[in-house]
Design a protein around this motif. Structure first.
Motif, PDB file in Angstrom:
ATOM      1  N   UNK A 166      34.658  -5.654 -40.818  1.00 22.75           N
ATOM      2  CA  UNK A 166      34.456  -5.594 -42.275  1.00 22.75           C
ATOM      3  C   UNK A 166      35.790  -5.680 -42.998  1.00 22.75           C
ATOM      4  N   UNK A 167      36.763  -4.894 -42.553  1.00 21.02           N
ATOM      5  CA  UNK A 167      38.064  -4.895 -43.219  1.00 21.02           C
ATOM      6  C   UNK A 167      38.777  -6.236 -43.065  1.00 21.02           C
ATOM      7  N   UNK A 168      38.637  -6.847 -41.897  1.00 20.34           N
ATOM      8  CA  UNK A 168      39.274  -8.144 -41.663  1.00 20.34           C
ATOM      9  C   UNK A 168      38.655  -9.239 -42.519  1.00 20.34           C
ATOM     10  N   UNK A 169      37.387  -9.059 -42.895  1.00 22.06           N
ATOM     11  CA  UNK A 169      36.683 -10.073 -43.689  1.00 22.06           C
ATOM     12  C   UNK A 169      36.987  -9.977 -45.185  1.00 22.06           C
ATOM     13  N   UNK A 170      37.621  -8.886 -45.633  1.00 22.66           N
ATOM     14  CA  UNK A 170      37.800  -8.701 -47.073  1.00 22.66           C
ATOM     15  C   UNK A 170      38.642  -9.790 -47.731  1.00 22.66           C
ATOM     16  N   UNK A 171      39.725 -10.272 -47.121  1.00 21.70           N
ATOM     17  CA  UNK A 171      40.445 -11.379 -47.776  1.00 21.70           C
ATOM     18  C   UNK A 171      39.559 -12.597 -48.016  1.00 21.70           C
ATOM     19  N   UNK A 172      38.670 -12.888 -47.056  1.00 21.69           N
ATOM     20  CA  UNK A 172      37.735 -14.002 -47.240  1.00 21.69           C
ATOM     21  C   UNK A 172      36.824 -13.736 -48.435  1.00 21.69           C
ATOM     22  N   UNK A 173      36.368 -12.497 -48.576  1.00 20.33           N
ATOM     23  CA  UNK A 173      35.515 -12.139 -49.715  1.00 20.33           C
ATOM     24  C   UNK A 173      36.245 -12.378 -51.029  1.00 20.33           C
ATOM     25  N   UNK A 174      37.518 -11.971 -51.095  1.00 23.51           N
ATOM     26  CA  UNK A 174      38.303 -12.155 -52.322  1.00 23.51           C
ATOM     27  C   UNK A 174      38.454 -13.639 -52.648  1.00 23.51           C
ATOM     28  N   UNK A 175      38.710 -14.452 -51.631  1.00 23.38           N
ATOM     29  CA  UNK A 175      38.843 -15.898 -51.847  1.00 23.38           C
ATOM     30  C   UNK A 175      37.535 -16.483 -52.366  1.00 23.38           C
ATOM     31  N   UNK A 176      36.408 -16.021 -51.838  1.00 21.28           N
ATOM     32  CA  UNK A 176      35.109 -16.512 -52.323  1.00 21.28           C
ATOM     33  C   UNK A 176      34.885 -16.133 -53.783  1.00 21.28           C
ATOM     34  N   UNK A 177      35.254 -14.894 -54.141  1.00 20.93           N
ATOM     35  CA  UNK A 177      35.105 -14.469 -55.541  1.00 20.93           C
ATOM     36  C   UNK A 177      35.967 -15.333 -56.452  1.00 20.93           C
ATOM     37  N   UNK A 178      37.206 -15.589 -56.036  1.00 23.87           N
ATOM     38  CA  UNK A 178      38.093 -16.444 -56.827  1.00 23.87           C
ATOM     39  C   UNK A 178      37.513 -17.844 -56.969  1.00 23.87           C
ATOM     40  N   UNK A 179      37.026 -18.396 -55.857  1.00 25.89           N
ATOM     41  CA  UNK A 179      36.461 -19.743 -55.889  1.00 25.89           C
ATOM     42  C   UNK A 179      35.270 -19.821 -56.840  1.00 25.89           C
ATOM     43  N   UNK A 180      34.396 -18.817 -56.744  1.00 29.12           N
ATOM     44  CA  UNK A 180      33.208 -18.817 -57.620  1.00 29.12           C
ATOM     45  C   UNK A 180      33.611 -18.672 -59.088  1.00 29.12           C
ATOM     46  N   UNK A 181      34.624 -17.842 -59.353  1.00 30.01           N
ATOM     47  CA  UNK A 181      35.046 -17.614 -60.739  1.00 30.01           C
ATOM     48  C   UNK A 181      35.681 -18.868 -61.333  1.00 30.01           C
ATOM     49  N   UNK A 182      36.487 -19.560 -60.548  1.00 26.82           N
ATOM     50  CA  UNK A 182      37.084 -20.803 -61.029  1.00 26.82           C
ATOM     51  C   UNK A 182      36.009 -21.850 -61.339  1.00 26.82           C
ATOM     52  N   UNK A 222      47.957 -17.284 -47.292  1.00 22.37           N
ATOM     53  CA  UNK A 222      47.673 -18.216 -46.205  1.00 22.37           C
ATOM     54  C   UNK A 222      46.299 -18.872 -46.380  1.00 22.37           C
ATOM     55  N   UNK A 223      45.293 -18.075 -46.698  1.00 26.84           N
ATOM     56  CA  UNK A 223      43.938 -18.608 -46.881  1.00 26.84           C
ATOM     57  C   UNK A 223      43.869 -19.555 -48.075  1.00 26.84           C
ATOM     58  N   UNK A 224      44.484 -19.164 -49.179  1.00 28.57           N
ATOM     59  CA  UNK A 224      44.422 -19.988 -50.381  1.00 28.57           C
ATOM     60  C   UNK A 224      45.130 -21.319 -50.191  1.00 28.57           C
ATOM     61  N   UNK A 225      46.283 -21.285 -49.542  1.00 23.74           N
ATOM     62  CA  UNK A 225      47.014 -22.534 -49.351  1.00 23.74           C
ATOM     63  C   UNK A 225      46.301 -23.443 -48.356  1.00 23.74           C
TER      64      UNK A 225
END
Length: 441
Positions: free
Chosen positions: A300-316, A353-356
């Motif tokens: 769960x903790x390792x997946x949180x950066x992916x969750x943040x990236x998804x939220x950013x993607x959806x918001x954009x 790293x994920x965003x780039x």
């Protein structure tokens, strides 16, 4: 003989050697120096030893004056010459214990340090491991290496384990104010270790073995990892329900019993909490035991950066009909926790790293971390520098992502001028900012 060693500790006629001058070793050196011990500090990094011998600190929350004071009184010297390991009476090991790429313990630094000590070990020295590790490391890995030349643990030399409890930047719980757990596998080693630590901490807590002391440290950090995973999962669930997790926590913590607040974030950081649970998971397999609960928390903790990236993607997409590819994103906060310069295992690095990898162009702003230091997992990021805090430039980014909520940052201004703010720390709401352009993640 033990009485003589205890008397020497009490009279401060006892040299303390500390191996590893990082976020654990340097505060420990300061604590022993303040207690009037002579400290010989070892590190393989010549830049660190040179800085320390010049009275300069490279850790923000430890001021230059504290190093200079020890140097002025001749109580402190730093060296990268490990042939001097026979000079101290005590050798405290504060080296990294990372994970391999397969999430298994990487004890190379502990083993290399122990072998270096073994080559210079003399009678009546005490060797104490402070690095976080799995139960059994001191007894099963270190002791055989130290006994190779014929000296016997508990008879000719002494060995113990005392887990570090350092909380970088926490002025209320500095090294010298935190009780110290101490474990050894023989009475003589335990007595000497307790006497030594008892001179610098308010309370020592003896336990029955080195393995027990190792298990104490693992338990402390697993406790945090599991509870952070729980609140991270609740954040995602409650967000889907339209419920504010931060409001829930604030209300829940008014209960005076049976509840302890933990807070969600973009992932785990620091050297201990993201790593230690995997040490126990690995060791448990030796006993045919499974740590399903701990492993789920890690996932769960390792997946949180992916969750943040998804939220950013959806918001954009929702606000600007724009994807991540080609977006300019400013990361606010590189350190793993607020108000420190410690970037070890920081989720901000993972986010960059994920965003780039998705085609974003990223910058970061962090007043405590002006440059990305050497990091094992993201070598391509090393050397990048923080941009200046320039309100005129904030609006040039497609989004600002708050990864670490340092004090002193004007989050109200950020929320007013940025096109979009992704807030993983609830910093904008706590600052009373206009939330019209803020999305919590």
């Amino acid at each position: 003989m033990d009485h003589h060693l205890l008397s020497r500790i009490q009279s401060r006629d006892f040299v303390v050697g500390i191996i590893g001058m990082g976020y654990v070793g340097l505060p420990l050196a300061v604590a022993f120096g303040a207690a009037n011990f002579k400290v010989l500090a070892f590190d393989i990094d010549d830049e660190k030893t040179t800085a320390l011998n010049e009275g300069r600190s490279y850790i923000n929350h430890i001021g230059n004056e504290r190093i200079a004071e020890m140097r002025k009184h001749g109580r402190f010297e730093a060296t990268s010459h490990f042939e001097r390991l026979d000079e101290p009476d005590a050798l405290l090991i504060c080296v990294p214990t990372p994970l391999t790429r397969h999430h298994e313990p990487d004890l190379r630094y502990v083993v290399d340090t122990t072998e270096a000590i073994a080559s210079r070990l003399r009678p009546n020295q005490i060797v104490i491991l402070e690095s976080t590790t799995y139960p059994g490391t001191t007894l099963e890995v270190m002791k055989p290496l130290l006994e190779r030349k014929g000296l016997r643990a508990g008879v000719d030399f002494f060995i113990a384990y005392s887990p570090e409890r350092e909380d970088p930047g926490n002025i209320d719980h500095s090294t010298a104010r935190i009780p110290k757990v101490v474990g050894a596998d023989d009475e003589r080693s335990l007595a000497i270790a307790l006497e030594l630590y008892g001179t610098v901490v308010p309370k020592t807590v003896p336990v029955s073995s080195t393995a027990t002391a190792e298990a104490v440290k693992i338990t402390e950090n697993v406790f945090r990892a599991v509870n952070i995973a729980l609140v991270n999962e609740l954040k995602v669930v409650f967000d889907a329900m339209g419920i504010d997790i931060w409001e829930v926590i604030e209300a829940a913590k008014t209960k005076p019993f049976g509840y302890m607040p933990f807070y969600p974030g973009p992932g785990l950081g620091g050297h201990c909490i993201p790593i230690d649970p995997f040490y126990l998971t690995w060791k448990a397999r030796e006993y045919n035991q499974h740590t399903r609960f701990i492993e789920l928390a890690g996932q769960i903790n390792s997946d949180m950066p992916w969750h943040v990236v998804r939220v950013l993607s959806d918001a954009l997409d929702a606000r600007f009909s724009k994807g991540l590819n080609g977006a300019r994103v400013l990361i606010l906060g590189l350190a793993y926790k607020k108000n420190v310069d410690d970037t070890r295992e920081s989720p901000a690095l993972r986010l960059i790293d994920l965003l780039e990898a998705r085609g974003c162009s990223t910058d970061y702003f962090d007043p405590h971390a002006p440059e990305i230091p050497k990091v094992r997992e993201y070598p391509a990021l090393v050397g990048r520098k923080s941009v200046a805090w320039d309100p005129a430039q904030l609006a040039s980014y497609d989004a600002a992502l708050i990864a670490t909520d340092h004090d002193g940052v004007d989050y109200k201004l950020l929320a007013d001028v940025a096109k979009l703010v992704i807030d993983t720390r609830n910093a904008c709401a706590r600052a009373g900012a206009n939330m019209a352009r803020v999305v919590r993640a």
